[in-house]
Design an enzyme around this catalytic site. Structure first.
Site, PDB file in Angstrom:
ATOM      1  N   ASP A 213       0.829  -1.200   0.000  1.00  0.00           N
ATOM      2  CA  ASP A 213       0.000   0.000   0.000  1.00  0.00           C
ATOM      3  C   ASP A 213       0.869   1.258   0.000  1.00  0.00           C
ATOM      4  O   ASP A 213       1.843   1.356   0.752  1.00  0.00           O
ATOM      5  CB  ASP A 213      -0.861  -0.024   1.275  1.00  0.00           C
ATOM      6  CG  ASP A 213      -1.914   1.058   1.298  1.00  0.00           C
ATOM      7  OD1 ASP A 213      -2.832   0.997   0.478  1.00  0.00           O
ATOM      8  OD2 ASP A 213      -1.809   1.968   2.145  1.00  0.00           O
ATOM      9  N   GLU A 262      14.086 -15.500   0.785  1.00  0.00           N
ATOM     10  CA  GLU A 262      14.344 -16.571   1.759  1.00  0.00           C
ATOM     11  C   GLU A 262      13.380 -17.740   1.534  1.00  0.00           C
ATOM     12  O   GLU A 262      13.552 -18.811   2.103  1.00  0.00           O
ATOM     13  CB  GLU A 262      14.128 -16.052   3.197  1.00  0.00           C
ATOM     14  CG  GLU A 262      15.188 -15.086   3.664  1.00  0.00           C
ATOM     15  CD  GLU A 262      14.763 -14.330   4.936  1.00  0.00           C
ATOM     16  OE1 GLU A 262      13.708 -14.660   5.538  1.00  0.00           O
ATOM     17  OE2 GLU A 262      15.491 -13.384   5.311  1.00  0.00           O
TER      18      GLU A 262
HETATM   19  C1  GLC Z   1      -4.182   3.106  -0.606  1.00  0.00           C
HETATM   20  C2  GLC Z   1      -5.409   2.238  -0.444  1.00  0.00           C
HETATM   21  C3  GLC Z   1      -6.534   3.105   0.024  1.00  0.00           C
HETATM   22  C4  GLC Z   1      -6.168   3.734   1.343  1.00  0.00           C
HETATM   23  C5  GLC Z   1      -4.837   4.467   1.257  1.00  0.00           C
HETATM   24  C6  GLC Z   1      -4.289   4.768   2.609  1.00  0.00           C
HETATM   25  O1  GLC Z   1      -4.317   4.028  -1.616  1.00  0.00           O
HETATM   26  O2  GLC Z   1      -5.683   1.562  -1.636  1.00  0.00           O
HETATM   27  O3  GLC Z   1      -7.729   2.390   0.139  1.00  0.00           O
HETATM   28  O4  GLC Z   1      -7.164   4.621   1.737  1.00  0.00           O
HETATM   29  O5  GLC Z   1      -3.861   3.694   0.613  1.00  0.00           O
HETATM   30  O6  GLC Z   1      -3.848   3.590   3.230  1.00  0.00           O
END
Ligand code: GLC
Ligand code: CA
Length: 551
Positions: A213, A262
């Site tokens: 993310d 790993e």
């Molecule tokens: C990314 C995720 C989104 C979230 C953001 C903050 O863009 O896809 O859903 O709100 O990160 O974590």
């Protein structure tokens, strides 16, 4: 793991991800086994046969970790546990075994830019004094002005509103997203070590890979005096932004690569990095995460020229990085593509505006629902005919539209709360799936659903589409089954075609032809194997894709 699952998921296949079809599950909205209105791991386990029948190679689970849900689970309170409302670690293991047994790999979401403010480390930071080691895991600063009552900078968060929030002793902490999502300090070695531990924790439990993310976040260059938002906005030089896409972030991914390697086969990762096209290959490099999302098609209009350029550019780019390219039309952050294509074209507005538009709900003016679905099906059949990985989002195989009319009182997305009257947020693509025509939550669970399902969802349910000729579900099933043959090699040849038509040839005599224009065009020679909509005799109608095979 049983020997069957080994047979279906060969341990020596280190390249399984290169042309995988990956199905994104948003756990809270997929299937609810216990009737509390929230999707759960038992619900996923119960739907493994459905996922197997769909013909996908892997699932990616959005966060299922303990969370106060300030941001749909992307505010993680504990990276190495399951939210009790969603299940237990034992159920997680059971789910992985069931998916692996069905020949489906498992990717989980890692959220390293920020934690939840409920995370034990942030609670410790609040309890500790300014300048303490506990505060050093996050980004705390003194405020400006004589009494420090002004934020350290005037920055706007990604969800609107300020990026700095003050704590009772007067210091401020940085959150690029909601205030419940404090940003980690990635210069801190404890933070780095903790994420290595998290990657190993899930890898040891049999997870095959990770979706990272906000992969272009994490490291920041914060000197003594912070620039203003206007100064930051004026920065155009690649790599010069103090908050996003810093070169140093790749040191972290090189470190993670050692962890991935790993394991046998090596664990994979895909970066969610909203960066300019030329900056993407570095995230996708074999020394780094290995693959990166490419949101170009997602941001394009349904337009032959835009698609042609994007496909050609991205194939060239992935060839340069050694990775395979990725494609995606829908996910949990954007307006579902059946609805996006029902709206007027955006005509190449910039990424930033595009993102704003996509996140803002985009339901004005009124959508042409029939046209949107027709184009979505054509675009998906084209995407599934391309080399590279295809990322699908739960419900798109049912042709679900964005749900625009969720009452304010039922909305959950911070983007809605932080932008009153401007942004309706992302709840409209997160409405629980309809599995049956009837029932209180249309088969989502034995009782209600945590977001209201609209009128008409039952007619789009799995039950209604299962076995129905021409249904969107059957189109996805047929395409995903045929894709195993069509993806024999990662190559593509362009075949000369009219301006509004894309015609590409794949190995083994496969041809993928999409008519983006308004008039029907003659079909190329060969056996028509699959089409996204009905043909008009020997003609390929407007907004339709055909898969053709020549011998
Ligand atoms: C990314 C995720 C989104 C979230 C953001 C903050 O863009 O896809 O859903 O709100 O990160 O974590
Ligand atoms: Ca539940």
């Amino acid at each position: 793991m049983t020997s069957t699952s080994h047979a279906q998921l060969p341990v020596d296949d280190a390249t399984w991800w290169r042309q995988a079809a990956v199905y994104q599950i948003y756990p809270r909205s997929f299937a609810d086994a216990n009737g509390d209105g929230i999707g759960d791991l038992r619900g996923i386990i119960s739907r493994v046969p459905y996922l197997q029948g769909l013909g996908i190679d892997a699932v990616w689970l959005s966060p299922f970790y303990p969370s106060a849900l300030a941001d749909g689970g992307y505010d993680v309170a504990d990276y190495r546990d399951v939210d009790p409302r969603i299940g237990t670690l034992d159920e997680f293991d059971e789910m992985v075994a069931a998916l692996h047994g069905a020949g489906i790999r498992v990717i989980v979401d890692i959220v390293p830019n920020h934690s939840s403010d409920d995370h034990v480390w942030f609670q410790e930071a609040l309890a500790a004094a300014p300048g303490s080691p506990e505060r050093a895991r996050y980004i705390f600063r003194d405020g400006l002005g004589a009494d420090g009552s002004k934020p350290p900078a005037d920055w706007t968060s990604m969800f609107g509103g300020p990026s700095w929030t003050r704590v009772p002793d007067g210091q401020w902490y940085l959150h690029l997203f909601a205030k419940e999502q404090p940003d980690f300090n990635w210069d801190n070695e404890e933070v780095r070590a903790d994420f290595r531990q998290t990657l190993r924790f899930w890898s040891d439990r049999g997870v095959d890979g990770f979706r990272i993310d906000v992969a272009h976040g994490l490291t920041k260059e914060l000197g003594e005096s912070l620039p203003s938002q206007a100064e930051i906005d004026a920065i155009t030089e690649p790599g010069a932004h103090p908050l996003w896409d810093r070169d140093e972030v790749h040191e972290i991914y090189a470190d993670w690569r050692k962890v991935f390697d790993e394991y046998t086969p090596p664990r994979i990762a895909v970066a969610e990095a909203w960066v300019s096209t030329p900056r993407r290959p570095r995230y996708a490099s074999a020394e780094g995460l290995g693959q990166a999302f490419n949101f170009d098609l997602l941001e394009a209009d349904f337009d032959a020229e835009q698609f042609r350029t994007i496909i050609a550019d991205n194939l060239a780019l992935s060839a340069a990085s050694g990775s395979s390219t990725t494609w995606v039309f829908s996910n949990h952050d954007v307006v579902r593509h059946a609805t996006r294509y029902a709206l007027p074209p955006r005509n190449g507005s910039t990424v930033k505006q595009g993102q704003k538009w996509l996140l803002s709900g985009g339901t004005q003016p009124v959508a042409d629902v029939e046209l949107g679905l027709r184009r979505a099906r054509a675009a998906t059949l084209l995407m599934l005919g391309l080399p590279g990985s295809a990322y699908l989002y739960q419900g798109e195989e049912l042709g679900l539209p964005e749900v625009a009319d969720i009452p304010a009182a039922e909305r959950q997305d911070p983007a809605f709360f932080r932008n009153p009257g401007v942004d309706i947020g992302r709840d409209g693509c997160r409405v629980p799936l309809p599995w049956t025509r009837e029932g209180t939550s249309l088969g989502f669970g034995p009782d209600g659903a945590h977001l209201p399902q609209p009128q008409g969802f039952g007619a789009l349910s799995v039950e209604a589409q299962d076995g129905a000729p021409g249904s969107t579900l059957e189109l996805y099933r047929a395409a995903l089954a045929l894709r195993h043959e069509l993806r024999a090699a990662e190559t593509l040849d362009w075949v000369r075609s009219p301006a509004d038509v894309l015609h590409l040839a794949r190995p083994g005599g496969w041809h993928v032809v999409t008519n983006f224009g308004t008039h029907a065009v003659p079909l190329p020679d060969g056996e028509v194997v699959l089409t996204s909509g009905p043909l008009a005799g020997t003609q390929l109608p407007s907004s339709t894709t055909a898969w053709i095979r020549t011998v």
